[in-house]
Structures are given as structure tokens and as C-alpha cells.
Design a protein around this motif. Structure first.
Motif, PDB file in Angstrom:
ATOM      1  N   THR A  30      -1.668  12.093   5.961  1.00  0.00           N
ATOM      2  CA  THR A  30      -2.839  12.061   6.836  1.00  0.00           C
ATOM      3  C   THR A  30      -3.071  10.639   7.344  1.00  0.00           C
ATOM      4  OG1 THR A  30      -4.334  11.609   5.006  1.00  0.00           O
ATOM      5  CG2 THR A  30      -3.911  13.930   5.520  1.00  0.00           C
ATOM      6  N   PRO A  31      -3.830  10.476   8.437  1.00  0.00           N
ATOM      7  CA  PRO A  31      -4.138   9.129   8.922  1.00  0.00           C
ATOM      8  C   PRO A  31      -4.835   8.265   7.873  1.00  0.00           C
ATOM      9  CG  PRO A  31      -4.666  10.738  10.606  1.00  0.00           C
ATOM     10  CD  PRO A  31      -4.305  11.504   9.361  1.00  0.00           C
ATOM     11  N   GLN A  32      -5.665   8.863   7.022  1.00  0.00           N
ATOM     12  CA  GLN A  32      -6.335   8.099   5.971  1.00  0.00           C
ATOM     13  C   GLN A  32      -5.318   7.572   4.956  1.00  0.00           C
ATOM     14  OE1 GLN A  32      -7.316  11.274   6.775  1.00  0.00           O
ATOM     15  NE2 GLN A  32      -9.124  10.752   7.979  1.00  0.00           N
ATOM     16  N   GLN A  33      -4.316   8.384   4.632  1.00  0.00           N
ATOM     17  CA  GLN A  33      -3.287   7.937   3.702  1.00  0.00           C
ATOM     18  C   GLN A  33      -2.433   6.832   4.318  1.00  0.00           C
ATOM     19  OE1 GLN A  33      -1.501  11.784   3.142  1.00  0.00           O
ATOM     20  NE2 GLN A  33      -2.377  12.011   1.087  1.00  0.00           N
ATOM     21  N   LEU A  34      -2.188   6.928   5.612  1.00  0.00           N
ATOM     22  CA  LEU A  34      -1.382   5.920   6.293  1.00  0.00           C
ATOM     23  C   LEU A  34      -2.136   4.612   6.467  1.00  0.00           C
ATOM     24  CD1 LEU A  34       0.271   8.150   9.032  1.00  0.00           C
ATOM     25  CD2 LEU A  34       1.298   7.327   6.908  1.00  0.00           C
ATOM     26  N   ALA A  35      -3.471   4.685   6.531  1.00  0.00           N
ATOM     27  CA  ALA A  35      -4.281   3.477   6.730  1.00  0.00           C
ATOM     28  C   ALA A  35      -4.286   2.600   5.485  1.00  0.00           C
ATOM     29  CB  ALA A  35      -5.707   3.855   7.111  1.00  0.00           C
ATOM     30  N   ALA A  36      -4.206   3.216   4.309  1.00  0.00           N
ATOM     31  CA  ALA A  36      -4.181   2.450   3.064  1.00  0.00           C
ATOM     32  C   ALA A  36      -2.812   1.787   2.950  1.00  0.00           C
ATOM     33  CB  ALA A  36      -4.431   3.368   1.873  1.00  0.00           C
ATOM     34  N   HIS A  37      -2.807   0.476   3.013  1.00  0.00           N
ATOM     35  CA  HIS A  37      -1.531  -0.243   3.021  1.00  0.00           C
ATOM     36  C   HIS A  37      -1.511  -1.256   1.882  1.00  0.00           C
ATOM     37  CE1 HIS A  37       2.096  -2.038   4.632  1.00  0.00           C
ATOM     38  NE2 HIS A  37       1.539  -3.214   4.485  1.00  0.00           N
ATOM     39  N   SER A  38      -0.618  -1.027   0.947  1.00  0.00           N
ATOM     40  CA  SER A  38      -0.417  -1.989  -0.142  1.00  0.00           C
ATOM     41  C   SER A  38       1.007  -1.801  -0.652  1.00  0.00           C
ATOM     42  CB  SER A  38      -1.418  -1.766  -1.272  1.00  0.00           C
ATOM     43  OG  SER A  38      -1.122  -0.571  -1.964  1.00  0.00           O
ATOM     44  N   ALA A  39       1.477  -2.752  -1.406  1.00  0.00           N
ATOM     45  CA  ALA A  39       2.846  -2.697  -1.915  1.00  0.00           C
ATOM     46  C   ALA A  39       3.041  -1.507  -2.855  1.00  0.00           C
ATOM     47  CB  ALA A  39       3.187  -3.991  -2.631  1.00  0.00           C
ATOM     48  N   SER A  40       2.046  -1.226  -3.691  1.00  0.00           N
ATOM     49  CA  SER A  40       2.189  -0.111  -4.638  1.00  0.00           C
ATOM     50  C   SER A  40       2.202   1.237  -3.914  1.00  0.00           C
ATOM     51  CB  SER A  40       1.085  -0.154  -5.689  1.00  0.00           C
ATOM     52  OG  SER A  40      -0.179  -0.066  -5.073  1.00  0.00           O
ATOM     53  N   ILE A  41       1.366   1.390  -2.899  1.00  0.00           N
ATOM     54  CA  ILE A  41       1.350   2.649  -2.133  1.00  0.00           C
ATOM     55  C   ILE A  41       2.656   2.793  -1.348  1.00  0.00           C
ATOM     56  CG2 ILE A  41       0.231   3.861  -0.214  1.00  0.00           C
ATOM     57  CD1 ILE A  41      -2.439   2.779  -1.286  1.00  0.00           C
ATOM     58  N   ASP A  42       3.145   1.700  -0.786  1.00  0.00           N
ATOM     59  CA  ASP A  42       4.429   1.750  -0.079  1.00  0.00           C
ATOM     60  C   ASP A  42       5.562   2.132  -1.025  1.00  0.00           C
ATOM     61  OD1 ASP A  42       3.109   1.026   2.210  1.00  0.00           O
ATOM     62  OD2 ASP A  42       3.916  -1.011   2.292  1.00  0.00           O
ATOM     63  N   ALA A  43       5.537   1.612  -2.247  1.00  0.00           N
ATOM     64  CA  ALA A  43       6.569   1.943  -3.229  1.00  0.00           C
ATOM     65  C   ALA A  43       6.511   3.427  -3.599  1.00  0.00           C
ATOM     66  CB  ALA A  43       6.410   1.079  -4.476  1.00  0.00           C
ATOM     67  N   MET A  44       5.303   3.956  -3.810  1.00  0.00           N
ATOM     68  CA  MET A  44       5.171   5.378  -4.132  1.00  0.00           C
ATOM     69  C   MET A  44       5.638   6.247  -2.969  1.00  0.00           C
ATOM     70  SD  MET A  44       1.704   5.761  -6.432  1.00  0.00           S
ATOM     71  CE  MET A  44       0.595   5.181  -5.190  1.00  0.00           C
ATOM     72  N   THR A  45       5.293   5.852  -1.756  1.00  0.00           N
ATOM     73  CA  THR A  45       5.712   6.608  -0.572  1.00  0.00           C
ATOM     74  C   THR A  45       7.230   6.595  -0.443  1.00  0.00           C
ATOM     75  OG1 THR A  45       3.650   6.031   0.538  1.00  0.00           O
ATOM     76  CG2 THR A  45       5.452   6.815   1.929  1.00  0.00           C
ATOM     77  N   THR A  46       7.831   5.451  -0.691  1.00  0.00           N
ATOM     78  CA  THR A  46       9.289   5.336  -0.624  1.00  0.00           C
ATOM     79  C   THR A  46       9.951   6.251  -1.647  1.00  0.00           C
ATOM     80  OG1 THR A  46       9.104   3.055   0.134  1.00  0.00           O
ATOM     81  CG2 THR A  46      11.220   3.727  -0.797  1.00  0.00           C
ATOM     82  N   MET A  47       9.421   6.283  -2.867  1.00  0.00           N
ATOM     83  CA  MET A  47       9.991   7.157  -3.898  1.00  0.00           C
ATOM     84  C   MET A  47       9.795   8.630  -3.561  1.00  0.00           C
ATOM     85  SD  MET A  47      11.655   5.269  -5.830  1.00  0.00           S
ATOM     86  CE  MET A  47      12.203   6.619  -6.836  1.00  0.00           C
ATOM     87  N   LYS A  48       8.654   8.979  -2.983  1.00  0.00           N
ATOM     88  CA  LYS A  48       8.432  10.368  -2.571  1.00  0.00           C
ATOM     89  C   LYS A  48       9.418  10.775  -1.487  1.00  0.00           C
ATOM     90  CE  LYS A  48       3.530  10.632  -3.673  1.00  0.00           C
ATOM     91  NZ  LYS A  48       2.156  10.740  -3.132  1.00  0.00           N
ATOM     92  N   LEU A  49       9.669   9.867  -0.531  1.00  0.00           N
ATOM     93  CA  LEU A  49      10.647  10.152   0.520  1.00  0.00           C
ATOM     94  C   LEU A  49      12.047  10.317  -0.073  1.00  0.00           C
ATOM     95  CD1 LEU A  49       9.396   7.688   3.255  1.00  0.00           C
ATOM     96  CD2 LEU A  49       9.605  10.162   3.526  1.00  0.00           C
ATOM     97  N   PHE A  50      12.388   9.460  -1.040  1.00  0.00           N
ATOM     98  CA  PHE A  50      13.697   9.548  -1.678  1.00  0.00           C
ATOM     99  C   PHE A  50      13.844  10.855  -2.458  1.00  0.00           C
ATOM    100  CE2 PHE A  50      16.533   8.443  -5.308  1.00  0.00           C
ATOM    101  CZ  PHE A  50      17.703   8.353  -4.579  1.00  0.00           C
ATOM    102  N   GLN A  51      12.805  11.227  -3.215  1.00  0.00           N
ATOM    103  CA  GLN A  51      12.851  12.472  -3.980  1.00  0.00           C
ATOM    104  C   GLN A  51      12.932  13.680  -3.052  1.00  0.00           C
ATOM    105  OE1 GLN A  51       9.345  12.015  -6.351  1.00  0.00           O
ATOM    106  NE2 GLN A  51      10.427  10.923  -7.982  1.00  0.00           N
ATOM    107  N   TYR A  52      12.226  13.639  -1.939  1.00  0.00           N
ATOM    108  CA  TYR A  52      12.271  14.731  -0.963  1.00  0.00           C
ATOM    109  C   TYR A  52      13.680  14.836  -0.371  1.00  0.00           C
ATOM    110  CZ  TYR A  52      10.402  17.916   2.554  1.00  0.00           C
ATOM    111  OH  TYR A  52      10.137  19.012   3.334  1.00  0.00           O
ATOM    112  N   TYR A  53      14.276  13.668  -0.069  1.00  0.00           N
ATOM    113  CA  TYR A  53      15.641  13.645   0.455  1.00  0.00           C
ATOM    114  C   TYR A  53      16.613  14.277  -0.552  1.00  0.00           C
ATOM    115  CZ  TYR A  53      20.246  11.744   1.506  1.00  0.00           C
ATOM    116  OH  TYR A  53      21.582  11.606   1.734  1.00  0.00           O
ATOM    117  N   LEU A  54      16.511  13.879  -1.825  1.00  0.00           N
ATOM    118  CA  LEU A  54      17.399  14.438  -2.847  1.00  0.00           C
ATOM    119  C   LEU A  54      17.210  15.944  -2.980  1.00  0.00           C
ATOM    120  CD1 LEU A  54      17.230  11.733  -5.672  1.00  0.00           C
ATOM    121  CD2 LEU A  54      19.078  12.145  -4.037  1.00  0.00           C
ATOM    122  N   TRP A  55      15.974  16.416  -2.942  1.00  0.00           N
ATOM    123  CA  TRP A  55      15.707  17.847  -3.034  1.00  0.00           C
ATOM    124  C   TRP A  55      16.338  18.581  -1.855  1.00  0.00           C
ATOM    125  CZ3 TRP A  55      13.494  21.666  -0.158  1.00  0.00           C
ATOM    126  CH2 TRP A  55      13.244  22.873  -0.826  1.00  0.00           C
TER     127      TRP A  55
END
Length: 140
Positions: A30-55
Motif C-alpha cells: 500500500t502507499p502507506q507501507q511504501l512511505a515508511a522508509h528505513s533500512a530495516s523495512i527495506d531489508a524485510m521487503t527485500t527478503m519478502k521479494l526474495f522468498q516470493y521469487y523462490l516460491w
């Protein structure tokens, strides 16, 4: 970042998408999730994208192709650098001559021919204080 890239017929190169664009298209962020920008949130998003790719690779490549198609056809929001060309007195845009980091580019430059030859010799311990090469040792 390279897992969700796509080939651009127009530019004849790979298109790499920003993390917020990938999160919006692949994870339906959502736009609210995209607005929150920090290194930890970016890391979690990256891992979610990677896990989705593997699935997708394991269970459903058709879904993967749909997500890549969605990435290609969804309008990309301008980057921070394009929205703010100068931020706190610093120019945000890269120099046009910038070609990327040399060790990351996909077209490595060939190495020049070696001008010196290295010869390895094994050392044999004769005395506690003296090392002698095999060639220098006399046969008895």
C-alpha cells in the motif's frame, strides 16, 4: 534487484526496478507501507521479494511471469533524485559519464597479457636458520 528485472526491447538492455516499485507490483504494498522508509523495512521487503521469487520458481512460474509483466506495465513513480534535483546543497543526479561500478557490470574488460612470469620453488628446511631451494641443494 536482479531477480525481478526484465528485458527492454526498446533499449536492448535489462530494466531494473526500484524497491518501492517492486514492492508495489509484486507484494501489492500500500502507499502507506511504501512511505515508511528505513533500512530495516527495506531489508524485510527485500527478503519478502526474495522468498516470493523462490516460491514462484518452485511452484508457479506462470505467476512469476505475470508479476514481471505487471512490473513492466505499471507506471514507475519518479525517483527521489528526479523529484529533488538538489537536496541540502548536494546534486542528486548522477553524472552522465558514470558507467556503474566496474566489478558489477556485465561486460568485464579483458585482462592485459601478463608481462612477468612467476616461478614457484619449494623450499627445503636444512638448518633452523637457513632455507635452501631444491635447486641449490647438493645431492649426497
Amino acid at each position: 534487484r536482479d531477480l525481478w528485472r526484465s528485458w527492454s526491447e526498446h533499449f536492448k538492455t535489462w530494466t531494473h526496478y526500484s524497491l518501492p516499485h517492486q514492492a508495489k507490483c509484486v507484494l501489492s504494498a500500500t502507499p502507506q507501507q511504501l512511505a515508511a522508509h528505513s533500512a530495516s523495512i527495506d531489508a524485510m521487503t527485500t527478503m519478502k521479494l526474495f522468498q516470493y521469487y523462490l516460491w514462484c520458481r518452485l511452484y508457479n512460474m506462470a505467476l512469476f511471469q505475470q508479476k514481471v509483466f505487471l512490473l513492466q506495465n505499471t507506471e514507475i513513480e519518479p525517483s527521489f533524485a528526479k523529484k529533488n534535483p538538489v537536496f541540502e546543497g548536494v546534486a542528486m543526479r548522477q553524472n552522465k559519464k558514470y558507467k556503474g561500478v566496474p566489478y558489477i557490470t556485465n561486460q568485464p574488460k579483458p585482462f592485459a597479457a601478463a608481462t612477468t612470469t612467476v616461478v614457484a620453488a619449494t623450499a627445503v628446511k636444512v638448518d633452523d636458520n637457513v632455507d635452501v631451494d631444491d635447486d641449490d641443494r647438493k645431492e649426497e
